[in-house]
Write a protein that holds these residues in place. Structure first.
Motif, short mmCIF file in Angstrom:
data_model
loop_
_atom_site.label_atom_id
_atom_site.label_comp_id
_atom_site.label_asym_id
_atom_site.label_seq_id
_atom_site.Cartn_x
_atom_site.Cartn_y
_atom_site.Cartn_z
N UNK A 162 -6.32 -5.04 1.86
CA UNK A 162 -5.55 -4.53 3.00
C UNK A 162 -4.20 -5.22 3.10
N UNK A 163 -4.20 -6.55 2.98
CA UNK A 163 -2.96 -7.31 3.10
C UNK A 163 -2.01 -6.95 1.97
N UNK A 164 -2.50 -6.93 0.75
CA UNK A 164 -1.63 -6.63 -0.39
C UNK A 164 -1.07 -5.22 -0.29
N UNK A 165 -1.90 -4.27 0.08
CA UNK A 165 -1.46 -2.89 0.19
C UNK A 165 -0.42 -2.72 1.30
N UNK A 166 -0.70 -3.27 2.47
CA UNK A 166 0.20 -3.10 3.60
C UNK A 166 1.51 -3.85 3.39
#
Length: 58
Positions: free
Chosen positions: A42-46
């Motif tokens: 989630x963090x990497x994508x966002x």
């Protein structure tokens, strides 16, 4: 208009304070009932999307 889910909203609110992805992930793990793999994705994508949109810089 961009609508954020709870985790994305948390990321946006804490991105400056945490300084690194690992610190941001650790903060998410403390606040939400989520596993580390999901939090990392989630963090990497966002954050990648925020960088692409020019809303944050690396």
């Amino acid at each position: 208009m961009i609508t954020l889910n709870e985790v994305a909203s948390f990321i946006w609110s804490n991105i400056d304070e945490c300084k690194t992805l690992d610190k941001l992930i650790a903060s998410i793990l403390e606040k939400f009932d989520i596993d580390e793999e999901t939090a990392r994705k989630d963090v990497e994508s966002f954050t990648t999307e925020l960088i692409r949109m020019g809303m944050v810089v690396e």
